[in-house]
Write an enzyme that holds these catalytic residues in place. Structure first.
Site, short mmCIF file in Angstrom:
data_model
loop_
_atom_site.label_atom_id
_atom_site.label_comp_id
_atom_site.label_asym_id
_atom_site.label_seq_id
_atom_site.Cartn_x
_atom_site.Cartn_y
_atom_site.Cartn_z
N ASP A 164 -0.86 -1.07 5.18
CA ASP A 164 0.35 -0.46 4.61
C ASP A 164 1.51 -0.72 5.57
O ASP A 164 1.34 -1.29 6.64
CB ASP A 164 0.14 1.05 4.40
CG ASP A 164 -0.07 1.78 5.72
OD1 ASP A 164 -0.76 1.24 6.60
OD2 ASP A 164 0.47 2.90 5.90
N HIS A 483 -7.40 -5.78 2.86
CA HIS A 483 -6.35 -4.93 2.31
C HIS A 483 -5.21 -4.96 3.32
O HIS A 483 -5.14 -4.14 4.25
CB HIS A 483 -6.88 -3.50 2.10
CG HIS A 483 -5.85 -2.56 1.55
ND1 HIS A 483 -5.64 -2.38 0.22
CD2 HIS A 483 -4.96 -1.75 2.17
CE1 HIS A 483 -4.67 -1.51 0.03
NE2 HIS A 483 -4.24 -1.11 1.21
N ASP A 529 -15.72 -7.35 0.31
CA ASP A 529 -14.55 -8.14 0.70
C ASP A 529 -13.60 -8.21 -0.48
O ASP A 529 -13.49 -9.24 -1.14
CB ASP A 529 -15.00 -9.53 1.16
CG ASP A 529 -13.83 -10.35 1.65
OD1 ASP A 529 -12.79 -9.75 2.00
OD2 ASP A 529 -13.94 -11.58 1.68
N GLU A 538 -9.56 -2.68 5.00
CA GLU A 538 -8.20 -2.70 5.51
C GLU A 538 -8.19 -3.23 6.95
O GLU A 538 -9.23 -3.37 7.59
CB GLU A 538 -7.61 -1.27 5.48
CG GLU A 538 -6.12 -1.25 5.79
CD GLU A 538 -5.41 0.02 5.32
OE1 GLU A 538 -6.03 0.86 4.66
OE2 GLU A 538 -4.20 0.14 5.63
O1 9MR Z 1 -8.55 5.80 9.09
C1 9MR Z 1 -8.03 6.87 8.29
C2 9MR Z 1 -9.16 7.66 7.68
O2 9MR Z 1 -9.98 8.23 8.67
C3 9MR Z 1 -8.61 8.71 6.76
O3 9MR Z 1 -9.66 9.41 6.13
C4 9MR Z 1 -7.67 8.06 5.74
C5 9MR Z 1 -7.06 9.01 4.75
O4 9MR Z 1 -5.95 9.66 5.26
O5 9MR Z 1 -6.65 7.36 6.40
C6 9MR Z 1 -7.11 6.33 7.23
O6 9MR Z 1 -6.05 5.75 7.85
C7 9MR Z 1 -5.17 4.97 7.08
C8 9MR Z 1 -3.83 5.68 7.07
O7 9MR Z 1 -3.90 6.85 6.31
C9 9MR Z 1 -2.69 4.80 6.61
N1 9MR Z 1 -2.68 3.55 7.29
C10 9MR Z 1 -3.93 2.83 7.19
C11 9MR Z 1 -5.04 3.64 7.76
C12 9MR Z 1 -6.36 2.85 7.82
O8 9MR Z 1 -6.98 2.71 6.60
#
Ligand code: 9MR
Ligand code: ZN
Length: 558
Positions: A164, A483, A529, A538
């Site tokens: 993101d 992602h 994948d 991601e």
């Molecule tokens: O790694 C994070 C995970 O432990 C949480 O459950 C999730 C939901 O909030 O978010 C993950 O982190 C993401 C973040 O919210 C936004 N940027 C990408 C992160 C990695 O997937």
């Protein structure tokens, strides 16, 4: 949430591996232990080069059943093959992907995983000269709206967090901490690592210039009274578009005490490194750290972070800030030697918060940052350091490493992860275990810790239950559909190399993962994948920096 699904590229490696024998597809050092996993019954194996010429033959040994993968594991041990080259393992008419033997097999990987941060830069155009086919325009330069205070502010710079385009203080601090500690512990590795970024040849090691890009942004995230805003993102995640096309309003969200403590800590840590290169910058960092610390002292209560309604970007919420404050006090004590910080560190260290949860004192993540505080105290070059507390920290690290070593040796794939650790971003847990083993090698001199650290890298790079390399650009069978918005939207066939993928997640925490991965799949195989699966596939800055830290240790102690 993800409205536009732009599927330009052909799936080249989706689905199951075309190979049945699993190796580290990047490779093995000439003198190190070398094993492949054969997840089917077999007697003998051979190692052949690309011409089919045989260089090694051996007996396969049965290792046992592995619960995390539900595989019966057989091992091909070819440690005695020391001839540099490129090979495949064959057995029973089946084969592995190509792998390499040589003492420089990880060199390019260290370069690419370190260069990855440049590709995550926000607020500047990535020029072709440095970014090649991944060049793109300037992004996220409009003024950001201050949600709590009202008004607007300029907040350009820093790295996009992950797939993101958000920017978050706690993860930014954690990522810089990985890179800065790697630099502190293994300076020789980074002094010769050239990343070909705009600041190259400024006289700084490139990795520090890259860190500075994030640190300058972190400094902008500090409010005048010393507190730190938690994050700067749009209200909702962008669709699958290039960053320069994401023109939604950017917001600066409320402050949190965890972000403030992490900013305080990482600025002090960075000051201790930058003081040798740029005194002015070190002074700015120190001032920011002290202002944050003063604010923390005036606000002893935990101030958590919550998303306002309508916002779906990352939360990175924490339940406590004791470990963050422990880290902050540890770094400021290490930097200044002042009693004020020392007393605070010792008292936080004795906090009942850590009772029964000493693992938090070793944790190197964004959620729990105690490990950085412990490292700060361990490396602090201060005469009045409390020997019992420093010794206690060292004992914790070493005890943990013995536990990890045992798990590594008992696991067919050589992984230290247990079934419950296959959560969102499990590859970070794998990398952190590797780092802890490297630290234990440094603390005790015991080679076995190093060997087990290296095994964690082999797991990441393909010797795992899917046989996939979780680093983009590395290995014949590797993740090619991360992602990662730019990779989805840029129309370029290849993906930026050196991005570390989150990896298997037994909780299948997104709707696409639930749809694609069948229920009951063993934890180590809960992966796809597919670019839609953000809880499996991601990329993230702190997964990359964890791999850089481990790789630097692997290279330095080779
Ligand atoms: O790694 C994070 C995970 O432990 C949480 O459950 C999730 C939901 O909030 O978010 C993950 O982190 C993401 C973040 O919210 C936004 N940027 C990408 C992160 C990695 O997937
Ligand atoms: Zn941006």
């Amino acid at each position: 949430m993800l409205t536009m699904y732009n599927k330009k590229k052909e799936k080249k490696y989706g689905g199951n591996s075309p190979y049945e024998i699993f190796v580290d597809q990047t490779g093995y050092f000439t003198e190190s232990r070398k094993t492949a996993v054969i997840p089917f019954e077999s007697d003998i194996f051979a190692i052949r080069d690309e011409n089919g010429d045989k260089y090694f033959e051996g007996k396969v040994t049965y290792f046992g059943h592995d619960d995390c993968s539900d595989d019966d594991i057989y091992i091909a041990d070819f440690s005695d093959l020391k001839r540099p080259g490129s090979y495949r393992v064959t057995s029973n008419g089946k084969t592995s992907a190509l792998f390499h033997i040589g003492d420089t097999v990880y060199n390019r990987l260290l370069h690419d995983t370190s260069k990855a941060f440049y590709f995550m830069r926000c607020g500047m155009a990535l020029e072709e000269r440095y970014a090649g086919e991944f060049a793109h325009g300037r992004c996220h330069c409009d003024e950001a709206e201050l949600l709590a205070e009202g008004g607007y502010t300029k907040l350009t710079g820093g790295w996009h967090d992950a797939g993101d385009y958000g920017r978050y203080v706690t993860t930014g601090a954690c990522t810089c901490a990985h890179l800065l500690y790697a630099f502190k512990l293994f300076p020789d590795i980074f002094s010769k690592l050239e990343l070909d970024i705009p600041e190259s040849s400024s006289g700084f090691p490139d990795i520090l210039s890259e860190c500075r890009y994030e640190l300058e942004w972190l400094l902008k995230m500090q409010r005048d009274d010393g507190a730190a805003y938690h994050k700067a993102t749009t209200m909702r995640h962008a669709s699958f578009i290039m960053p320069e096309r994401d023109n939604e309003q950017m917001y600066v969200f409320t402050i949190s005490s965890s972000a403030t403590a992490d900013l305080c800590a990482v600025c002090a840590l960075a000051a201790s490194v930058f003081v040798h290169y740029d005194e002015e910058f070190a002074k700015r960092l120190t001032r920011a750290s002290l202002r944050a610390y003063n604010w923390l002292e005036e606000h002893p209560e935990f101030i958590g972070f919550y998303n306002p309604s309508g916002c779906d970007t990352g939360l990175y919420s924490e339940e406590s800030d004791i470990d963050n404050r422990y880290w902050a006090a540890g770094e400021l004590y290490s930097l200044t030697g002042e009693k004020r910080f020392h007393d605070a560190f010792l008292s936080l260290s004795a906090s009942p918060y850590f009772d029964g949860k000493t693992f938090i004192k070793l944790s190197l993540g964004y959620g729990h940052v105690g490990g950085f505080g412990s490292l700060a105290y361990m490396v602090a070059d201060r005469e009045d350091r409390n020997a019992a507390v420093a010794g206690g920290i060292k004992d914790l690290f070493v005890k943990e490493a013995y536990w990890l070593r045992d798990k590594c040796l008992k696991n067919g794939y050589g992984s230290t992860l247990e079934d419950y650790e296959y959560y969102w971003g499990s590859n970070m847990a794998l990398m952190h275990n590797g780092i802890k083993l490297i630290l234990a090698k440094m603390l005790t001199g015991k080679r076995e810790f190093y060997d087990c650290a290296l095994e964690q890298m082999h797991v990441l790079l393909g010797r795992n239950a899917i046989g996939i390399s979780y680093v983009t650009g590395y290995g014949e069978y590797r993740s090619v559909h991360p992602h990662y918005r730019p990779a989805i939207a840029d129309g370029v066939e290849n993906c930026v190399p050196g991005l570390v993928i989150g990896g298997p997640n037994r909780e299948l925490s997104d709707p696409y993962a639930k749809e694609i991965v069948p229920g009951g799949t063993p934890p180590m195989k809960c992966y796809a994948d597919d670019e839609r699966c953000y809880s499996l596939n991601e990329v993230a800055i702190y997964w990359n920096s964890s791999a850089v830290f481990l790789l630097a240790g692997i290279e330095a102690l080779k």
